[in-house]
Write an enzyme that holds these catalytic residues in place. Structure first.
Site, short mmCIF file in Angstrom:
data_model
loop_
_atom_site.label_atom_id
_atom_site.label_comp_id
_atom_site.label_asym_id
_atom_site.label_seq_id
_atom_site.Cartn_x
_atom_site.Cartn_y
_atom_site.Cartn_z
N GLU A 282 7.37 3.14 11.36
CA GLU A 282 7.20 3.26 12.81
C GLU A 282 5.86 2.72 13.31
OE1 GLU A 282 8.03 7.27 14.01
OE2 GLU A 282 10.18 6.84 14.15
N GLY B 8 1.75 3.23 2.22
CA GLY B 8 2.72 3.29 3.32
C GLY B 8 4.03 2.64 2.90
N HIS B 9 3.95 1.45 2.26
CA HIS B 9 5.17 0.79 1.77
C HIS B 9 5.84 1.66 0.70
CE1 HIS B 9 2.88 -3.02 2.91
NE2 HIS B 9 3.99 -3.15 3.58
N HIS C 225 0.86 -1.18 0.00
CA HIS C 225 0.00 0.00 0.00
C HIS C 225 0.90 1.23 0.00
CE1 HIS C 225 1.08 0.08 4.21
NE2 HIS C 225 0.59 -1.13 4.36
#
Ligand code: PAF
Length: 283
Positions: free
Chosen positions: A151, A36-37, A34
């Site tokens: 994180e 985020g990756h 997604h």
């Protein structure tokens, strides 16, 4: 675009193209990629000559067989997404368990100290040994200059830092900010398993964490924890597994807030049997 299914072919390729002073950035993933990756891969792209993205659903870090079986496997669309964002320059490493683990797919045992017994370590026994094992195999295969971790899995990030110390890997670990949907929900491959309604309501997780941040400094850790428990007791959709305020380095649950220390709030919640985790820096 380069796609390798064995560590031998990946290593041959890297050996052939890597010149002096060039660097390899590495983003380990379990696929179901997604945005985020993509943000981690983009950072690696900016900072390194080559970027390797591994797509490997690691059996040894799942303590629940059903969770492993249900984990989304979407290699083709993962590759397509990487291609859209990064063109042909990306190197994808998608080995079989037998190839990556050299035959026997078993966990090694590590001593990560205090950090392994808190939160995720308490609720997912053996999980961090599995993460340590796969990262060891992956780092040995890729030999990265820098490796990028989000994180959202903050405890995992600290475990990986400890692993690097224990195994004396020559790699710089880069922690990257949590990437959130507009509702505030942290991007996760597991979000795909939520219905539209529950996904929308899951914004309660980040909203609650932000409230904790506001309370921090005026209310005690016990009061903040009771507040969060109260919120989730009232919720019909979400069950709280844990909420902790912990030291950012050793992740020990706070007893007394000390002025010079840094703290984060950590949360794990179930919605529709999907486990969602998140965290926030408090000071
Ligand atoms: O965060 C993940 O997706 C996994 O735990 C990792 C780091 C790729 C290891 O399997």
């Amino acid at each position: 675009m380069y796609i390798f299914n064995t560590k031998e072919t990946l290593q041959d390729h890297l050996r052939q193209c890597l010149q002096k002073k060039e660097s390899i950035g590495f983003v380990p993933t379990m696929g179901a990629l997604h945005i985020g990756h993509i943000s981690l891969v983009a950072k690696s792209f900016e900072e390194n000559t080559y970027t390797v993205v591994s797509v490997f659903v690691n059996p040894t870090q799942f303590n629940n067989k059903e969770d492993l079986d249900n984990y989304p496997r979407t290699l083709e669309s993962d590759i397509a997404l990487l291609k859209v964002h990064f063109g042909d320059k990306i190197i994808v490493f998608a080995p079989s368990p037998q190839n990556l683990y050299d035959g026997e797919v078993v966990s090694l045992n590590f001593n990560f100290g205090k950090i392994e017994n808190q939160m995720e370590g308490k609720f997912r026994p053996g999980h961090f040994d599995g993460v340590g094992t796969v990262i060891t195999h992956l780092f040995n295969a890729v030999q990265p200059t820098k490796a990028y971790f989000g994180e959202k899995d903050y405890q995992q990030l600290q475990v990986v830092r400890k692993l690097v110390e224990l195994q004396e890997f020559l790699v710089e670990i880069v922690g990257c900010d949590i990437y959130r949907e507009s509702s505030g929900l942290a991007y996760s491959s597991r979000n795909q398993r939520l219905s539209v309604n529950v996904k929308e309501k899951a914004s309660i997780i980040y909203k609650t964490l932000k409230e904790c941040k506001e309370m921090f400094g005026t209310k005690s850790a016990t009061d903040i924890t009771s507040y969060v428990k109260g919120i989730f007791e009232k919720s019909e959709m979400f069950d709280l597994e844990y909420f902790e305020i912990a030291d950012t380095i050793d992740l020990e649950t706070v007893k007394k807030i000390l002025p010079k220390k840094k703290y984060r709030a950590f949360i794990a919640v179930f919605g529709e049997e999907v486990r969602l985790i998140d965290n926030i820096a408090l000071n």
